[in-house]
Motif scaffolding. Structure first.
Motif, PDB file in Angstrom:
ATOM      1  N   UNK A   8       0.825  -1.208   0.000  1.00  0.00           N
ATOM      2  CA  UNK A   8       0.000   0.000   0.000  1.00  0.00           C
ATOM      3  C   UNK A   8       0.864   1.265   0.000  1.00  0.00           C
ATOM      4  N   UNK A   9       1.958   1.250   0.766  1.00  0.00           N
ATOM      5  CA  UNK A   9       2.830   2.426   0.836  1.00  0.00           C
ATOM      6  C   UNK A   9       3.398   2.759  -0.531  1.00  0.00           C
ATOM      7  N   UNK A  10       4.004   1.776  -1.193  1.00  0.00           N
ATOM      8  CA  UNK A  10       4.632   2.024  -2.495  1.00  0.00           C
ATOM      9  C   UNK A  10       3.581   2.385  -3.543  1.00  0.00           C
ATOM     10  N   UNK A  11       2.428   1.691  -3.508  1.00  0.00           N
ATOM     11  CA  UNK A  11       1.367   1.962  -4.490  1.00  0.00           C
ATOM     12  C   UNK A  11       0.814   3.377  -4.330  1.00  0.00           C
ATOM     13  N   UNK A  12       0.557   3.799  -3.089  1.00  0.00           N
ATOM     14  CA  UNK A  12      -0.012   5.132  -2.868  1.00  0.00           C
ATOM     15  C   UNK A  12       1.002   6.232  -3.177  1.00  0.00           C
ATOM     16  N   UNK A  29      -9.850  20.154 -13.314  1.00  0.00           N
ATOM     17  CA  UNK A  29      -8.894  19.049 -13.391  1.00  0.00           C
ATOM     18  C   UNK A  29      -8.043  18.960 -12.128  1.00  0.00           C
ATOM     19  N   UNK A  30      -7.533  20.096 -11.677  1.00  0.00           N
ATOM     20  CA  UNK A  30      -6.658  20.069 -10.501  1.00  0.00           C
ATOM     21  C   UNK A  30      -7.416  19.661  -9.247  1.00  0.00           C
ATOM     22  N   UNK A  31      -8.688  20.101  -9.118  1.00  0.00           N
ATOM     23  CA  UNK A  31      -9.465  19.702  -7.943  1.00  0.00           C
ATOM     24  C   UNK A  31      -9.697  18.193  -7.935  1.00  0.00           C
ATOM     25  N   UNK A  32     -10.003  17.613  -9.113  1.00  0.00           N
ATOM     26  CA  UNK A  32     -10.196  16.158  -9.197  1.00  0.00           C
ATOM     27  C   UNK A  32      -8.908  15.432  -8.805  1.00  0.00           C
ATOM     28  N   UNK A  33      -7.788  15.954  -9.258  1.00  0.00           N
ATOM     29  CA  UNK A  33      -6.502  15.328  -8.941  1.00  0.00           C
ATOM     30  C   UNK A  33      -6.133  15.522  -7.472  1.00  0.00           C
ATOM     31  N   UNK A  34      -6.472  16.675  -6.891  1.00  0.00           N
ATOM     32  CA  UNK A  34      -6.232  16.875  -5.456  1.00  0.00           C
ATOM     33  C   UNK A  34      -7.086  15.917  -4.624  1.00  0.00           C
ATOM     34  N   UNK A  35      -8.300  15.645  -5.095  1.00  0.00           N
ATOM     35  CA  UNK A  35      -9.151  14.652  -4.426  1.00  0.00           C
ATOM     36  C   UNK A  35      -8.473  13.285  -4.439  1.00  0.00           C
ATOM     37  N   UNK A  36      -7.986  12.884  -5.616  1.00  0.00           N
ATOM     38  CA  UNK A  36      -7.297  11.596  -5.737  1.00  0.00           C
ATOM     39  C   UNK A  36      -6.059  11.566  -4.837  1.00  0.00           C
ATOM     40  N   UNK A  37      -5.339  12.684  -4.817  1.00  0.00           N
ATOM     41  CA  UNK A  37      -4.142  12.777  -3.989  1.00  0.00           C
ATOM     42  C   UNK A  37      -4.495  12.685  -2.505  1.00  0.00           C
ATOM     43  N   UNK A  38      -5.592  13.338  -2.114  1.00  0.00           N
ATOM     44  CA  UNK A  38      -6.007  13.324  -0.708  1.00  0.00           C
ATOM     45  C   UNK A  38      -6.383  11.911  -0.259  1.00  0.00           C
ATOM     46  N   UNK A  39      -7.166  11.189  -1.080  1.00  0.00           N
ATOM     47  CA  UNK A  39      -7.532   9.813  -0.729  1.00  0.00           C
ATOM     48  C   UNK A  39      -6.301   8.922  -0.691  1.00  0.00           C
ATOM     49  N   UNK A  40      -5.390   9.112  -1.625  1.00  0.00           N
ATOM     50  CA  UNK A  40      -4.150   8.325  -1.646  1.00  0.00           C
ATOM     51  C   UNK A  40      -3.301   8.627  -0.421  1.00  0.00           C
ATOM     52  N   UNK A  41      -3.228   9.911  -0.047  1.00  0.00           N
ATOM     53  CA  UNK A  41      -2.428  10.310   1.108  1.00  0.00           C
ATOM     54  C   UNK A  41      -3.016   9.767   2.408  1.00  0.00           C
TER      55      UNK A  41
END
Length: 428
Positions: A73-77, A100-112
């Motif tokens: 999970x660490x390496x994947x995220x 686009x950036x908001x969608x990507x920040x959402x993805x980044x937030x869930x990944x983080x």
């Protein structure tokens, strides 16, 4: 000895990687959107939604425990965060950059948030109890270094590029591209260097059910949750408007500071003051306990908000005066936040203390998200109402920061109702 060497090889980079995406999503995004011309209402509302993954992360933490390994999970995220940062860089120069950036920040937030779950679990699996204590301070230091990198270095670099090129979108795209490359390198490094501890402990669904049941049936839990949600009511609004206030022109009631200087003020002066406050808060609590210090810590957390009332009304031009005010507010926040985090540990005591602590931090994030969403709308509406009372639009910021100070009152009231053991937090 081998374990210590292994820890030194990966603990600093792991917690740097945990801290950087959070500060990019929650702080750097605010400054970037202000540079790009978004209103305070939109900035506060949309970026506050990005807290949501940290609010609900306890709900999907069992997925991390029940599937794959925490190392995976660490390496994947980290890889996903790196790709998200790179894609933000590519989309910023476009006409649809905000969506686009908001969608990507959402993805980044869930990944983080998912990375946080895996990293904290991996830390306990890969290190002995003795080494966990040894590296506790190291992980905190490198998490803070990530804050300095995000709030300081990245913002300063973006501001410098903007000053030289005059192109805001391209400047921020370059910064995100460099950050993406750094993060992908960290992911590759961890793919090779992270140890492979014994199989992760799997939780049964019955245990997960008990986890939630025992949390919500704790004695005094509803008072505790009210305190967790409202203790930072003022700060949750302040943090979303502070940077826009510093960046706004003086005609609009702001201080007219350039982006690179904001990076220095918050990313270096502010973070150093925050660290000093946190260190002193920890030392103080260890000597006389949380019960003795709680009122002083609540005051330290909330009363320094008054410096923003002064800054908004006086609009000083002296950068040392402005820096001193920010340092005072951040020092008080660091000292007061120590008491808040100790209280979360107190609430989490029991059989499922790690999971219950995660639930507490989820409610803490909710307490930041909801008021933060409304902060820009409140500030801009106060500004509109103040036009008939104060000269020009200057009233928007002074009255808003007065409102922030009023919002600290529930925290004081709830503090008086808390029951804290006399020796809790005190070094035995």
């Amino acid at each position: 000895m081998n374990k210590n060497k292994s820890g030194w090889a990966w603990v600093p980079t792991l917690y740097f990687a945990e801290g950087l995406p959070y500060v990019v999503v929650m702080t750097v995004s605010v400054i970037m959107y202000k540079n790009l011309g978004l209103s305070n209402t939109d900035i506060a509302f949309y970026t506050s939604w990005l807290y949501l993954p940290w609010v609900i992360k306890p709900l999907w933490s069992p997925v991390v425990d029940l599937t794959k390994t925490k190392r995976w999970w660490i390496v994947a995220m980290q890889s996903l965060i790196g790709v998200s940062l790179a894609t933000v860089a590519f989309t910023l120069p476009t006409s649809f950059f905000f969506q686009a950036s908001m969608a990507l920040f959402w993805l980044m937030a869930f990944s983080s948030a998912t990375h946080d779950i895996a990293a904290d679990g991996f830390y306990m699996l890969a290190l002995s109890e003795q080494d966990q204590s040894l590296f506790a301070g190291i992980r905190n230091i490198f998490y803070r270094i990530a804050s300095i990198t995000g709030q300081g270095l990245l913002v300063f670099a973006a501001g410098t590029l903007i000053n030289r090129t005059g192109n805001v979108q391209t400047s921020w795209a370059i910064i995100f591209g460099i950050t993406a490359a750094l993060f992908l390198l960290i992911a590759v490094y961890h793919g090779f260097i992270l140890p492979r501890p014994a199989s992760d402990d799997r939780k049964s669904m019955q245990k997960i059910g008990n986890l939630f049941k025992t949390f919500f049936t704790k004695k005094g839990i509803w008072l505790a949750l009210a305190f967790i949600l409202l203790y930072r009511l003022g700060e949750a609004q302040l943090v979303k408007i502070a940077s826009p206030f510093l960046l706004d022109s003086r005609e609009a009631g702001g201080l007219g500071i350039t982006t690179d200087v904001v990076g220095v003020l918050y990313g270096t002066v502010g973070v150093i003051a925050l660290l000093l406050g946190g260190i002193l808060g920890g030392i103080a609590a260890s000597r006389k306990g949380l019960k003795f210090w709680i009122w002083i810590m609540v005051a330290a957390m909330n009363l320094p908000n008054l410096v923003y009332v002064y800054l908004a009304m006086a609009q000083p031009e002296n950068i040392y005066v402005i820096g001193s005010c920010i340092a005072l507010e951040q020092f008080g926040y660091g000292f007061g936040f120590t008491g808040f985090m100790l209280y979360l540990i107190l609430v989490a005591q029991g059989e499922y203390k790690t999971a219950h602590y995660a639930l507490c931090t989820g409610f803490m994030a909710l307490g930041m998200m909801l008021p933060g969403m409304a902060a820009g709308w409140i500030q801009e509406n106060i500004a509109a109402l103040a036009q008939n009372i104060l000269p020009t639009s200057m009233g928007g910021y002074p009255l808003f920061f007065i409102w922030v100070c009023i919002c600290t009152i529930p925290g004081f009231i709830l503090t008086a109702m808390l029951k804290i053991p006399a020796d809790f937090g005190m070094k035995k």
